[in-house]
Design a protein around this motif. Structure first.
Motif, short mmCIF file in Angstrom:
data_model
loop_
_atom_site.label_atom_id
_atom_site.label_comp_id
_atom_site.label_asym_id
_atom_site.label_seq_id
_atom_site.Cartn_x
_atom_site.Cartn_y
_atom_site.Cartn_z
N VAL A 77 0.85 -1.19 0.00
CA VAL A 77 0.00 0.00 0.00
C VAL A 77 0.89 1.24 0.00
N VAL A 78 0.56 2.20 -0.87
CA VAL A 78 1.35 3.42 -0.99
C VAL A 78 0.63 4.62 -0.36
N TRP A 79 -0.68 4.70 -0.57
CA TRP A 79 -1.46 5.81 0.00
C TRP A 79 -2.87 5.33 0.29
N ILE A 80 -3.53 6.04 1.21
CA ILE A 80 -4.90 5.70 1.61
C ILE A 80 -5.71 6.98 1.75
N LYS A 81 -6.93 6.98 1.22
CA LYS A 81 -7.86 8.11 1.35
C LYS A 81 -9.17 7.55 1.89
N GLU A 88 -10.37 4.55 -0.53
CA GLU A 88 -9.60 4.27 -1.73
C GLU A 88 -8.14 4.22 -1.34
N PHE A 89 -7.39 3.40 -2.05
CA PHE A 89 -5.97 3.31 -1.75
C PHE A 89 -5.20 2.91 -2.99
N GLY A 90 -3.96 3.33 -3.03
CA GLY A 90 -3.08 3.01 -4.14
C GLY A 90 -2.10 1.93 -3.72
#
Length: 116
Positions: A77-81, A88-90
Motif C-alpha cells: 500500500v502506498v497511499w490511503i484516502k 480508496e488506496f493506491g
C-alpha cells in the motif's frame, strides 16, 4: 502524502473491475473484495467498502481478472484516502516483464472494445 505513479500509462475502467486483496501482516492474513478503479503495469487504485485496517507499506497480494485472463501480483500500500462509507488506496505492484506485457495486451483489447 504526495504520490504520483510515473508510468507510461494508467488505464481507468468505465466500470470498476472486481478483485480480491489479501493483507499480510505477520501471521495474520485477511482477504477482502476490492474494486479496481484504474491499473497500470506496476500499480493500481482500489476501492473497498469493507472495514479493514490498512496502513502505508502494508504488504498485499492482489488477484483480478481482465477479459478471461487472471492476474496475480504482490505489492504494498502506498497511499490511503478514507471516506465515510469506503476508502480508496493506491498499491505498488511487484511485477515482472511477462505480467506487464500480458496486462498491456488485455488493456489494449478492452480499449478497442470500448471504442467500437
Amino acid at each position: 502524502m504526495y504520490y504520483k505513479r510515473n508510468e507510461s500509462f494508467r488505464f481507468t475502467f468505465n466500470e470498476p473491475v472486481a478483485g480480491k486483496l489479501t493483507k499480510h501482516e505477520g501471521n495474520d492474513m485477511t482477504t477482502i473484495d476490492v474494486d479496481l478503479l484504474d491499473v497500470s503495469t506496476q500499480g493500481a487504485k482500489l476501492k473497498c467498502v469493507n472495514t479493514i485496517e490498512l496502513n502505508k507499506n502494508t504488504p498485499i497480494f492482489l488477484v483480478f481478472q481482465l477479459n478471461t485472463v487472471s492476474f496475480q501480483a504482490a505489492g504494498n500500500v502506498v497511499w490511503i484516502k478514507k471516506y465515510p462509507q469506503s476508502f480508496e488506496f493506491g498499491v505498488h505492484l511487484d511485477t515482472d516483464e511477462m505480467f506487464q506485457q500480458s496486462i498491456t495486451q488485455q488493456l489494449k483489447q478492452i480499449a478497442r472494445q470500448r471504442n467500437k
